[in-house]
Write an enzyme that holds these catalytic residues in place. Structure first.
Site, PDB file in Angstrom:
ATOM      1  N   SER A   1       7.993 -15.981 -18.541  1.00 44.69           N
ATOM      2  CA  SER A   1       8.972 -15.103 -19.185  1.00 44.69           C
ATOM      3  C   SER A   1       8.872 -15.098 -20.708  1.00 44.69           C
ATOM      4  O   SER A   1       9.448 -14.244 -21.357  1.00 44.69           O
ATOM      5  CB  SER A   1      10.398 -15.485 -18.765  1.00 44.69           C
TER       6      SER A   1
ATOM      7  N   LYS B   1      14.174 -19.549 -23.826  1.00 43.98           N
ATOM      8  CA  LYS B   1      14.359 -18.144 -24.210  1.00 43.98           C
ATOM      9  C   LYS B   1      14.539 -18.071 -25.726  1.00 43.98           C
ATOM     10  O   LYS B   1      14.812 -19.068 -26.393  1.00 43.98           O
ATOM     11  CB  LYS B   1      15.603 -17.533 -23.540  1.00 43.98           C
TER      12      LYS B   1
END
Length: 143
Positions: A64, A101
């Site tokens: 991701s 993230k």
């Protein structure tokens, strides 16, 4: 999904790496005349780790964060003493789950942004339990 597994504590007395360093830069374009000697050592602990007591290494699983240059199997050097800010790549604990993230702090709230268009950003609701575990300072990328 970009989950982090197994943070490892770096022993304050241990030497992570001490390697030879070249006195000249290596050309990434046209080759330059080679210097075939090395001019000493570089202590990668001193180069990569600013606060040994607050620094951990975590291994990344998932893709991701590929757009940020963080790939599956890479290891991140994470400093837990740094203050996270908008744009920091962070290790977050969201509702008990670890993830890596990019932290976005907006007028509408906090967003944990994926760096891969195949993954949705995570908009953190007011009812969610969010802890920023640490700030990634370096990525050890396998080539």
């Amino acid at each position: 999904m970009g989950v982090i597994v197994g943070p490892r504590v770096i022993d304050a007395g241990a030497s992570l790496f001490s390697v030879l360093i070249s006195p000249v830069a290596v050309a990434a374009g046209f080759p330059s005349p080679a210097q075939d000697y090395f001019d000493g050592r570089i202590d990668l602990n001193a180069h990569l780790i600013k606060d040994i007591t607050s620094t951990f290494v975590v291994r990344v699983t998932g893709n991701s964060m590929e757009g940020a240059g963080i790939s599956d199997g890479d290891e991140l050097i994470v400093n837990r003493a740094l203050e996270p800010k908008d744009g920091s790549v962070v290790i977050a604990v969201l509702d008990g789950e670890l993830t890596v993230k990019r932290l976005r702090i907006t007028a509408a709230g906090i967003v944990l942004q994926a760096e891969n268009p195949r993954y949705q950003d995570i908009k953190v609701s007011a009812l969610s339990d969010l802890t920023i575990w640490g700030v990634a300072t370096r990525c050890l990328h396998h080539v």
